[in-house]
Design an enzyme around this catalytic site. Structure first.
Site, PDB file in Angstrom:
ATOM      1  N   ILE A  30       0.830  -1.210   0.000  1.00 27.20           N
ATOM      2  CA  ILE A  30       0.000   0.000   0.000  1.00 27.20           C
ATOM      3  C   ILE A  30       0.860   1.254   0.000  1.00 27.20           C
ATOM      4  CG2 ILE A  30      -1.791   1.283   1.236  1.00 27.20           C
ATOM      5  CD1 ILE A  30      -2.756  -1.320  -0.063  1.00 27.20           C
ATOM      6  N   HIS A  51     -10.080 -10.356  -4.691  1.00 31.57           N
ATOM      7  CA  HIS A  51     -11.181 -10.900  -3.905  1.00 31.57           C
ATOM      8  C   HIS A  51     -12.445 -10.910  -4.766  1.00 31.57           C
ATOM      9  CE1 HIS A  51      -8.722 -10.430  -0.343  1.00 31.57           C
ATOM     10  NE2 HIS A  51      -8.730  -9.112  -0.421  1.00 31.57           N
ATOM     11  N   CYS A  75      -9.692  -3.218   2.076  1.00 32.27           N
ATOM     12  CA  CYS A  75     -10.054  -3.340   0.657  1.00 32.27           C
ATOM     13  C   CYS A  75     -11.438  -3.946   0.485  1.00 32.27           C
ATOM     14  CB  CYS A  75      -9.008  -4.164  -0.082  1.00 32.27           C
ATOM     15  SG  CYS A  75      -8.641  -5.775   0.659  1.00 32.27           S
TER      16      CYS A  75
END
Length: 338
Positions: A14, A220, A141
């Site tokens: 990040i 995801h 996220c």
């Protein structure tokens, strides 16, 4: 008005993306980043001309030809706000050790507990709640992805309840330490932490989540069932998603049928690191029966929160126009531009 002086503490998945994004903002200046030890990421930061500050001594940096600007305290002397991108629990430790004593505003990541900040944050949902706050937590996220799509649904049609299943990637692509590599691992906690986390941003949304980890590194996936207060057609939901910033509708007709193809699409868009900042919703995966809505969405765990970190910086510094901040951030990173 002078540019906002920003420091990034932690230069990993990040942190390196936040640093690059800060550098693209016309109203911000990247003062520098911190590192614990020498590695390829620090070498690349050096080649980019980014100032590097040491968290744990300079010896490892010096022997590898890295000239540091001092320790973390030296960085903090020069900034208006810090974006803390360290692993979970370290951000809270840094707050107590550095930010509170030195009265430095800080943005934290979703791995921290909600009480690390004065507000949990998703820009298009609750920007105003974070205005002038000293400590803001950008949610995870997965939570960011849920909030971005549920917020417009709730605003237009109302939500009675949400049931969502998170199909989580096992690890990031670079990560050789985590898994699984040959198993599906259920999260044996009900609800999973994602639902309560959504409620730190959207407190009036009744949501229950479950989760599992699967052997992939790319993205995801979420499967959502939303009971709405008003009836809507599939076309109305599709139109809503298409008009909502930071959501990208993808289509099987374009041969985007998987997370692998989403990531290849991001590469073909010319995105830095192949990042997909938007939440991707499949057009053919949207279905409505009366007031019950079904849809599938994919979340790029390495990049969706980068946008929120940039907007959180502006909110913390008192930039009042949340819509304008979102537009500025989007333009700088090419979001929803194709």
């Amino acid at each position: 008005m002078e540019n906002i002086k920003v420091g990034v503490v932690g230069y990993g998945t990040i942190g390196k993306r936040v640093a690059d994004a800060v550098s693209l903002q016309k109203d911000m200046e990247l003062v520098g980043v911190t590192g614990h030890s020498y590695n390829y990421k620090i070498e690349i930061a050096k080649k980019k001309g980014i100032k590097i500050f040491a968290m744990d001594g300079i010896e490892d940096f010096a022997k590898n030809g890295i000239k540091v600007g001092g320790d973390v305290n030296k960085l903090l002397e020069q900034v208006d706000v810090v974006v803390d991108c360290t692993p979970k629990k370290i951000g809270r430790e840094n707050k107590e050790k550095y930010y509170l004593p030195q009265k430095i505003k800080a943005i934290f990541q979703g791995g921290e507990k909600p009480d690390v900040g004065d507000a949990s944050f998703v820009a298009q949902c609750n920007y105003d709640q974070a205005l002038n706050k000293d400590y803001i937590r950008v949610v995870s996220c997965n939570t960011t992805g849920l909030c971005r799509t549920l917020y417009p649904i709730n605003k237009k049609f109302g939500i009675e309840s949400v049931h969502a299943t998170m199909v989580r990637r096992a690890a990031d692509p670079w990560d050789i330490y985590h898994g699984p590599i040959n198993a599906v691992v259920p999260v044996l906690e009900l609800p999973s932490h994602h639902g309560p986390d959504v409620q730190t941003v959207l407190p009036d949304v009744d949501i229950f989540t479950t989760a599992m980890s699967v052997p992939t590194t790319l993205m995801h996936m979420h499967s959502l069932i939303v009971d709405m207060k008003k009836e809507a057609s599939t076309e109305e939901i599709l139109d809503l998603f298409k008009k909502t910033t930071r959501i990208r509708v993808v289509r099987n007709a374009e041969h985007i049928r998987s997370t692998a193809e989403v990531m290849e699409f991001a590469n073909d868009l010319g995105r830095s690191r192949g990042d997909m900042f938007e939440i991707c919703v499949w057009e053919e995966g949207i279905g409505v029966e009366g007031k019950k809505l079904f849809y599938l969405q994919a979340i790029h765990q390495e990049s969706d929160v980068i946008l929120e970190n940039i907007d959180a910086i502006r909110a913390a510094m008192g930039f009042k126009d949340g819509k304008k901040s979102i537009e500025m951030t989007n333009k700088s990173l090419g979001v929803n531009s194709f």
